[in-house]
Design a protein around this motif. Structure first.
Motif, mmCIF file in Angstrom:
data_model
loop_
_atom_site.group_PDB
_atom_site.id
_atom_site.type_symbol
_atom_site.label_atom_id
_atom_site.label_comp_id
_atom_site.label_asym_id
_atom_site.label_seq_id
_atom_site.Cartn_x
_atom_site.Cartn_y
_atom_site.Cartn_z
ATOM 1 N N HIS A 43 -6.497 -10.909 -2.430
ATOM 2 C CA HIS A 43 -5.436 -11.830 -2.503
ATOM 3 C C HIS A 43 -4.310 -11.053 -2.299
ATOM 4 C CE1 HIS A 43 -7.241 -15.259 -5.247
ATOM 5 N NE2 HIS A 43 -7.925 -14.922 -4.214
ATOM 6 N N GLY A 44 -4.066 -9.889 -1.579
ATOM 7 C CA GLY A 44 -3.275 -9.261 -1.223
ATOM 8 C C GLY A 44 -2.321 -8.275 -2.049
ATOM 9 N N LYS A 45 -3.187 -7.617 -2.922
ATOM 10 C CA LYS A 45 -2.563 -6.392 -3.693
ATOM 11 C C LYS A 45 -2.037 -5.450 -2.971
ATOM 12 C CE LYS A 45 -6.341 -5.973 -6.395
ATOM 13 N NZ LYS A 45 -7.536 -5.709 -7.083
ATOM 14 N N SER A 46 -3.177 -4.919 -2.096
ATOM 15 C CA SER A 46 -2.563 -3.591 -1.378
ATOM 16 C C SER A 46 -1.056 -4.039 -0.582
ATOM 17 C CB SER A 46 -3.590 -3.393 -0.287
ATOM 18 O OG SER A 46 -4.697 -2.862 -0.821
ATOM 19 N N THR A 47 -1.233 -5.174 0.012
ATOM 20 C CA THR A 47 0.080 -5.708 0.779
ATOM 21 C C THR A 47 1.252 -5.720 -0.038
ATOM 22 O OG1 THR A 47 -1.473 -7.026 2.213
ATOM 23 C CG2 THR A 47 0.918 -7.210 2.613
ATOM 24 N N LEU A 48 1.051 -6.103 -1.389
ATOM 25 C CA LEU A 48 2.147 -6.199 -2.322
ATOM 26 C C LEU A 48 2.636 -4.861 -2.675
ATOM 27 C CD1 LEU A 48 4.242 -7.901 -3.824
ATOM 28 C CD2 LEU A 48 2.458 -7.634 -5.882
ATOM 29 N N VAL A 49 1.647 -3.761 -2.905
ATOM 30 C CA VAL A 49 2.142 -2.572 -2.909
ATOM 31 C C VAL A 49 2.962 -1.720 -2.017
ATOM 32 C CG1 VAL A 49 1.231 -0.314 -3.785
ATOM 33 C CG2 VAL A 49 0.152 -2.233 -4.784
ATOM 34 N N GLY A 50 2.346 -2.084 -0.798
ATOM 35 C CA GLY A 50 3.074 -1.627 0.322
ATOM 36 C C GLY A 50 4.421 -2.165 0.475
ATOM 37 N N VAL B 10 1.357 -6.900 -12.904
ATOM 38 C CA VAL B 10 1.603 -7.787 -11.840
ATOM 39 C C VAL B 10 0.236 -8.252 -11.354
ATOM 40 C CG1 VAL B 10 2.262 -8.553 -9.815
ATOM 41 C CG2 VAL B 10 3.716 -6.991 -10.989
ATOM 42 N N LEU B 11 0.098 -9.787 -11.797
ATOM 43 C CA LEU B 11 -1.297 -10.408 -11.631
ATOM 44 C C LEU B 11 -0.909 -11.061 -9.912
ATOM 45 C CD1 LEU B 11 -4.186 -11.542 -11.936
ATOM 46 C CD2 LEU B 11 -2.988 -13.473 -13.009
ATOM 47 N N VAL B 12 -1.766 -10.793 -9.008
ATOM 48 C CA VAL B 12 -1.561 -11.296 -7.887
ATOM 49 C C VAL B 12 -2.703 -12.480 -7.654
ATOM 50 C CG1 VAL B 12 -1.646 -10.696 -5.311
ATOM 51 C CG2 VAL B 12 -0.901 -9.253 -6.678
ATOM 52 N N VAL B 13 -2.391 -13.712 -7.144
ATOM 53 C CA VAL B 13 -3.191 -15.000 -6.990
ATOM 54 C C VAL B 13 -2.832 -15.573 -5.742
ATOM 55 C CG1 VAL B 13 -4.153 -16.890 -7.971
ATOM 56 C CG2 VAL B 13 -3.190 -15.074 -9.245
ATOM 57 N N GLY C 58 -6.340 -19.574 -5.200
ATOM 58 C CA GLY C 58 -6.218 -19.886 -6.676
ATOM 59 C C GLY C 58 -7.100 -18.848 -7.473
ATOM 60 N N VAL C 59 -7.348 -19.161 -8.704
ATOM 61 C CA VAL C 59 -8.209 -18.439 -9.439
ATOM 62 C C VAL C 59 -9.421 -18.081 -8.993
ATOM 63 C CG1 VAL C 59 -8.978 -18.052 -11.873
ATOM 64 C CG2 VAL C 59 -6.697 -18.916 -11.693
ATOM 65 N N ALA C 60 -9.801 -16.581 -8.771
ATOM 66 C CA ALA C 60 -11.058 -16.405 -8.479
ATOM 67 C C ALA C 60 -11.576 -15.699 -9.527
ATOM 68 C CB ALA C 60 -10.753 -15.392 -6.977
ATOM 69 N N PRO C 61 -12.958 -15.217 -9.252
ATOM 70 C CA PRO C 61 -13.924 -14.426 -10.490
ATOM 71 C C PRO C 61 -13.144 -13.261 -11.082
ATOM 72 C CG PRO C 61 -15.397 -15.148 -8.681
ATOM 73 C CD PRO C 61 -13.964 -15.369 -8.398
ATOM 74 N N GLN C 62 -12.576 -12.400 -9.784
ATOM 75 C CA GLN C 62 -11.910 -11.044 -10.289
ATOM 76 C C GLN C 62 -10.683 -11.292 -11.032
ATOM 77 O OE1 GLN C 62 -11.937 -8.804 -6.994
ATOM 78 N NE2 GLN C 62 -12.576 -6.878 -8.115
ATOM 79 N N THR C 63 -9.994 -12.674 -10.755
ATOM 80 C CA THR C 63 -8.613 -13.028 -11.393
ATOM 81 C C THR C 63 -9.188 -12.860 -12.709
ATOM 82 O OG1 THR C 63 -8.176 -14.376 -9.319
ATOM 83 C CG2 THR C 63 -6.826 -14.335 -11.274
ATOM 84 N N GLN C 64 -10.050 -13.741 -13.243
ATOM 85 C CA GLN C 64 -10.578 -13.847 -14.623
ATOM 86 C C GLN C 64 -10.816 -12.609 -15.404
ATOM 87 O OE1 GLN C 64 -13.409 -17.033 -13.668
ATOM 88 N NE2 GLN C 64 -12.584 -18.295 -15.346
ATOM 89 N N ASN D 66 1.031 -15.555 -4.582
ATOM 90 C CA ASN D 66 1.054 -14.832 -2.989
ATOM 91 C C ASN D 66 0.511 -15.616 -1.963
ATOM 92 O OD1 ASN D 66 1.784 -12.587 -1.329
ATOM 93 N ND2 ASN D 66 -0.161 -11.623 -1.636
ATOM 94 N N LYS D 67 0.783 -15.113 -0.553
ATOM 95 C CA LYS D 67 0.545 -15.789 0.472
ATOM 96 C C LYS D 67 0.939 -17.317 0.868
ATOM 97 C CE LYS D 67 -3.912 -13.335 0.743
ATOM 98 N NZ LYS D 67 -5.221 -13.177 1.486
ATOM 99 N N MET D 68 2.234 -17.660 0.234
ATOM 100 C CA MET D 68 2.952 -18.563 0.198
ATOM 101 C C MET D 68 3.187 -19.155 1.863
ATOM 102 S SD MET D 68 3.033 -20.167 -2.632
ATOM 103 C CE MET D 68 4.353 -21.465 -2.127
ATOM 104 N N ASP D 69 3.288 -18.131 2.444
ATOM 105 C CA ASP D 69 3.456 -18.439 4.226
ATOM 106 C C ASP D 69 2.184 -19.099 4.612
ATOM 107 O OD1 ASP D 69 2.078 -15.433 5.457
ATOM 108 O OD2 ASP D 69 2.347 -15.522 3.558
#
Length: 422
Positions: free
Chosen positions: A18-25, A113-116, A121-127, A146-149
């Motif tokens: 869901h883009g955690k690494s990109t967000l950290v970057g 920060v929870l990245v979704v 949407g909500v995936a298993p790891q999100t839960q 995330n990934k609104m684009d």
């Protein structure tokens, strides 16, 4: 990094793609926390590959590659400053020991920060991560949609994800009134460091504002001293020097301290921090100290130092609430994995599974179930195979949580409800 600002440990959680690494970057990039030469180097690479403009994604990818090659990354890559705080990102996202690191000792996160992803949407790891954050006492959640684009910045998509996540938070009794939902694109940079023109329908805070607005964690100076020992050194001219990070309370020269479960003690002669002698140290400080009459073989990593007149608890057994994240089959009475609590790693037997909990309500779903499996929450009674110093989470949260590992992975996480001393 400016030491004069208050410090926060921040966990970046959420599903793997869901883009955690990109967000950290992006956060490191936008806050100027990645050295200029590193950015330049990535910029050149990106342009050579015809991908100019997203060099920050390279920053993160390269860190990921370095990590896979086993190169230790300078921790500075995971720190960034905002106007009000300096943050340490707890562990790099996607790392298989993420959960263990999030739970044990020095890296316990204050907020997350929870990245979704907006398209998923909500995936298993999100839960799983939300449930963990809840169990481990994370105070406040900021949700980055995330990934609104990818979804053309559609408000309806954002709203869909918000209501899904709200349902999830309500299920695990996480106060949604404190949660903020921010439509972002880590990749394009929308609503991270500046307001995006692509989401004119959104008028809330952007991510850096929300991070600045987090409440300052109170350092636990009033609590009793708890100092888990990381290593024990012999230093010529001083003698035996245990080293560790103070989790709670204060350490003063002249204090009488006790090390548990080794059950030895003495008077603190000197305390050293950053190679200087200091009279007192407080929570968060990494210290080396010397105690009168303590030899190198008297104490070991995993011991906890506390006041002699009220020493740290040692568990003959303890009751804990755990969340099972991944287990190939089922967990039954008698299962003996390794528990990681602060600096200690001790094999412990799950003597009994006392209750299975309904993660959505926190109510008891079943008394004394025969087994538990991935996704279950339960209350269990645990018997350490050798003495372990651990505390009820309600009394000293910093020493009340643990990760359970087996077969090279984190199986479960939990917090201590009560300790039965020998």
């Amino acid at each position: 990094m400016s030491e004069d600002k208050p410090h926060q440990n921040l966990a970046i959680i959420g599903h793997v793609d869901h883009g955690k690494s990109t967000l950290v970057g992006r956060l490191l990039y936008e806050t100027g926390s990645v050295p200029e030469h590193v950015i330049e180097q990535h910029k050149e690479e990106a342009e050579e590959k015809g991908k100019g403009g997203f060099e920050f994604a390279y920053v993160m990818d390269n860190l990921a590659e370095e990590r896979e090659r086993g190169v230790t990354i300078d921790i500075a890559h995971q720190e960034f400053d905002t106007d009000d705080y300096y943050f340490t990102i707890v562990d790099c996202p996607g790392h298989r020991d993420f959960v263990k690191n999030m739970i044990t000792g020095a890296s316990q996160a204050d907020n997350a920060v929870l990245v979704v992803a907006a398209d998923d949407g909500v995936a298993p790891q999100t839960q799983e991560h939300v449930f963990l954050a809840r169990t481990l006492g994370i105070n406040e959640l900021i949700i980055g949609v995330n990934k609104m684009d990818i979804v053309d910045y559609e408000e309806s998509k954002y709203k869909e994800v918000v209501s899904e996540v709200e349902d999830l938070l309500n299920q695990v009794q996480f106060g949604t009134e404190d949660a903020s939902f921010i439509p972002i694109s880590a990749f394009e940079g929308d609503n991270i460091a500046e307001e995006s023109e692509n989401t004119d329908w959104y008028d809330g805070e952007i991510l850096l504002e929300a991070l600045n607005g987090l409440e300052e964690p109170e350092p636990p100076t009033e609590a009793d001293l708890r100092l888990p020992i990381q290593d024990v050194y012999t230093i010529s001219g001083i003698g035996t020097v245990p080293v560790g990070r103070i989790e709670t309370g204060l350490l003063n020269t002249g204090d009488n301290v006790s090390f548990q479960p080794s059950d030895v003690g003495g008077e603190v002669k000197t305390i050293e921090m950053h190679h200087e002698e200091v009279p007192q140290a407080e929570p968060g400080d990494n210290v080396g100290f010397n105690v009168r009459g303590i030899g190198k073989d008297d104490i070991r990593r995993g011991d906890v130092c506390g006041p002699a007149d009220d020493p740290p608890s040692v568990a003959e057994t303890f009751q804990a609430q755990i969340v099972v994240m991944q287990h190939p089959s089922v967990i039954t009475d008698g299962y003996t994995p390794v528990f990681h609590a602060h600096t200690a790693q001790v094999a412990c037997t799950i003597e009994s599974i006392d209750k299975k909990m309904d993660p959505s309500s926190g109510e008891v779903a079943e008394e004394n179930p025969d087994f538990i499996q991935s996704g279950d929450a339960a209350v269990v009674t645990v018997r350490p195979q050798k003495p372990l110093s651990i505390e009820p989470s309600s009394e000293i949260p910093e020493l009340g949580s643990f990760a359970i590992r087996d077969m090279g992975q984190t199986i479960a996480a939990g917090k201590v409800l009560s300790v039965n001393e020998p």
